[in-house]
Scaffold this active site. Sequence first.
Site, PDB file in Angstrom:
ATOM      1  N   CYS A   9       0.831  -1.207   0.000  1.00  0.00           N
ATOM      2  CA  CYS A   9       0.000   0.000   0.000  1.00  0.00           C
ATOM      3  C   CYS A   9       0.876   1.272   0.000  1.00  0.00           C
ATOM      4  O   CYS A   9       0.700   2.144  -0.856  1.00  0.00           O
ATOM      5  CB  CYS A   9      -0.957   0.004   1.179  1.00  0.00           C
ATOM      6  SG  CYS A   9      -0.243  -0.616   2.707  1.00  0.00           S
TER       7      CYS A   9
HETATM    8  N1  NAP Z   1      -4.360  -4.401   5.045  1.00  0.00           N
HETATM    9  C1  NAP Z   1      -3.812  -3.705   4.069  1.00  0.00           C
HETATM   10  O1  NAP Z   1      -4.004  -2.478   3.936  1.00  0.00           O
HETATM   11  C2  NAP Z   1      -2.889  -4.372   3.066  1.00  0.00           C
HETATM   12  C3  NAP Z   1      -2.474  -3.612   1.947  1.00  0.00           C
HETATM   13  C4  NAP Z   1      -1.623  -4.225   1.012  1.00  0.00           C
HETATM   14  C5  NAP Z   1      -1.193  -5.545   1.199  1.00  0.00           C
HETATM   15  N2  NAP Z   1      -1.626  -6.251   2.298  1.00  0.00           N
HETATM   16  C6  NAP Z   1      -1.136  -7.642   2.426  1.00  0.00           C
HETATM   17  O2  NAP Z   1      -2.237  -8.503   2.130  1.00  0.00           O
HETATM   18  C7  NAP Z   1      -2.133  -9.703   2.921  1.00  0.00           C
HETATM   19  C8  NAP Z   1      -3.419  -9.856   3.736  1.00  0.00           C
HETATM   20  O3  NAP Z   1      -3.512  -8.708   4.551  1.00  0.00           O
HETATM   21  P1  NAP Z   1      -4.814  -8.425   5.446  1.00  0.00           P
HETATM   22  O4  NAP Z   1      -4.710  -7.049   5.911  1.00  0.00           O
HETATM   23  O5  NAP Z   1      -6.045  -8.875   4.733  1.00  0.00           O
HETATM   24  O6  NAP Z   1      -4.500  -9.414   6.680  1.00  0.00           O
HETATM   25  P2  NAP Z   1      -5.512  -9.997   7.777  1.00  0.00           P
HETATM   26  O7  NAP Z   1      -6.666  -9.083   7.941  1.00  0.00           O
HETATM   27  O8  NAP Z   1      -4.693 -10.326   8.953  1.00  0.00           O
HETATM   28  O9  NAP Z   1      -6.065 -11.344   7.057  1.00  0.00           O
HETATM   29  C9  NAP Z   1      -5.245 -12.425   6.770  1.00  0.00           C
HETATM   30  C10 NAP Z   1      -6.125 -13.673   6.671  1.00  0.00           C
HETATM   31  O10 NAP Z   1      -5.281 -14.757   6.392  1.00  0.00           O
HETATM   32  C11 NAP Z   1      -5.677 -15.899   7.141  1.00  0.00           C
HETATM   33  N3  NAP Z   1      -4.485 -16.373   7.819  1.00  0.00           N
HETATM   34  C12 NAP Z   1      -3.767 -15.751   8.737  1.00  0.00           C
HETATM   35  N4  NAP Z   1      -2.723 -16.525   9.139  1.00  0.00           N
HETATM   36  C13 NAP Z   1      -2.834 -17.630   8.427  1.00  0.00           C
HETATM   37  C14 NAP Z   1      -2.085 -18.794   8.372  1.00  0.00           C
HETATM   38  N5  NAP Z   1      -1.038 -18.951   9.176  1.00  0.00           N
HETATM   39  N6  NAP Z   1      -2.446 -19.753   7.494  1.00  0.00           N
HETATM   40  C15 NAP Z   1      -3.534 -19.576   6.701  1.00  0.00           C
HETATM   41  N7  NAP Z   1      -4.326 -18.474   6.736  1.00  0.00           N
HETATM   42  C16 NAP Z   1      -3.960 -17.530   7.578  1.00  0.00           C
HETATM   43  C17 NAP Z   1      -6.664 -15.455   8.192  1.00  0.00           C
HETATM   44  O11 NAP Z   1      -7.923 -15.986   7.836  1.00  0.00           O
HETATM   45  P3  NAP Z   1      -8.620 -17.142   8.714  1.00  0.00           P
HETATM   46  O12 NAP Z   1      -8.415 -16.764  10.139  1.00  0.00           O
HETATM   47  O13 NAP Z   1     -10.032 -17.064   8.280  1.00  0.00           O
HETATM   48  O14 NAP Z   1      -7.898 -18.353   8.290  1.00  0.00           O
HETATM   49  C18 NAP Z   1      -6.765 -13.959   8.020  1.00  0.00           C
HETATM   50  O15 NAP Z   1      -8.086 -13.548   7.940  1.00  0.00           O
HETATM   51  C19 NAP Z   1      -0.874  -9.541   3.783  1.00  0.00           C
HETATM   52  O16 NAP Z   1       0.211 -10.182   3.172  1.00  0.00           O
HETATM   53  C20 NAP Z   1      -0.654  -8.018   3.799  1.00  0.00           C
HETATM   54  O17 NAP Z   1       0.696  -7.674   3.975  1.00  0.00           O
HETATM   55  C21 NAP Z   1      -2.469  -5.714   3.225  1.00  0.00           C
END
Ligand code: NAP
Length: 344
Positions: free
Chosen positions: A149
């Site tokens: 981001c």
């Molecule tokens: N948030 C942002 O603004 C943003 C922007 C750009 C890029 N990103 C990237 O996008 C990715 C997701 O970010 P997010 O913000 O959506 O994160 P998040 O809200 O923490 O969601 C990650 C999801 O992945 C699943 N998860 C977590 N640990 C896991 C594991 N060990 N094995 C399998 N599933 C797992 C969980 O789902 P369950 O609990 O349902 O399994 C969780 O809901 C990350 O790599 C982050 O760096 C995020």
Amino acid sequence: MVRVGILGATGYTGVELIRILSNHEDVQIKYLSSQNFNGKKFEDVYPSLKGFCKVELQELNIDDIVENCDVVFTALPSGYAMNIAEKLCNCGVKLIDLGADFRFDDFKTYKKWYETDKDDYGSVSRVYGLPEIHRQEIKNAMVVGNPGCYPTSVILGLAPALKGEIIENHIIIDSKSGVSGAGHSPKLGNMYAECNESIKPYNVAKHRHIPEIEQELSNLNCEDTKVIFTPHLTPMTRGILSTMYCKLKKDISIESLHEIYSEFYKDEYFVKVLDIGEYPSTKSVYGSNFCHIGLEIDKRTGTLIVMSSIDNLVKGASGQAVQNMNIMFGIDEDKGLKMVPVFP
Ligand SMILES: NC(=O)c1ccc[n+]([C@@H]2O[C@H](COP(=O)([O-])OP(=O)(O)OC[C@H]3O[C@@H](n4cnc5c(N)ncnc54)[C@H](OP(=O)(O)O)[C@@H]3O)[C@@H](O)[C@H]2O)c1
């Protein structure tokens, strides 16, 4: 019809993908993975999607994914997509990773800044998924590393100045992000009482987005480009505002500079160069896939100040990922993405 799978669907970028894809006519959501909510219907986990997504969440099963999907979005912590990419590619399934696994031209850079036991990308060839800069490569890609981001806001803000050879190779970046940038996994620092009515810098001079920013700015600048990057956490849910300070190589008027930026982005629907004297805000792009850019020249110090705002979950993540999917499948690039910003 493109059959879509989303892994890590219950995270913030996962639910944002489903919000956007629910209004995308050329897409069918076929597969959603979750560790903690498998067996539940998505709309029961997120009431905001009631009536929009009745798909049941499942344990991650690669064979089921290959059978049911044409493209997979991995909205998981970094390090997971790399374990399934080769299998998906060999089965003809495209991959758009929202994590950092496929953002780097040189795997050694990824290995230096992110934990991994791997030493290379194996047989996988990947592309950096910033459409405004890498559109032609994305068209034929099987694997796209969706940008971070902060890097999205910074690279779009500086690309015209670097391509125009207007600024010196010494860039100071001050960025502010909303709390959703950290995802929905609970952390003390992101609790309301901890971050409300407060703004704080974090990971100063060591944030993992630094090498990604430097990679892309160096490619645009055709020389090794270093940045000083300071991210800040701010008490808002969504939004990123980046302010870049750059020494000017030559004297230039704000009118000429504005002309260079407007020309560079004249065909880009999602990047808006604001009028001279107008500055971007996170509120003006809230919930949309737009990037707003403001320009100012400090004549006294010969400094160009570029300001860039995006929604970290849309242009900074899920919206850009859908933009990449559209390009990879030859669909109109703005399909499903013409969300008007939410104001106030
Ligand atoms: N948030 C942002 O603004 C943003 C922007 C750009 C890029 N990103 C990237 O996008 C990715 C997701 O970010 P997010 O913000 O959506 O994160 P998040 O809200 O923490 O969601 C990650 C999801 O992945 C699943 N998860 C977590 N640990 C896991 C594991 N060990 N094995 C399998 N599933 C797992 C969980 O789902 P369950 O609990 O349902 O399994 C969780 O809901 C990350 O790599 C982050 O760096 C995020």
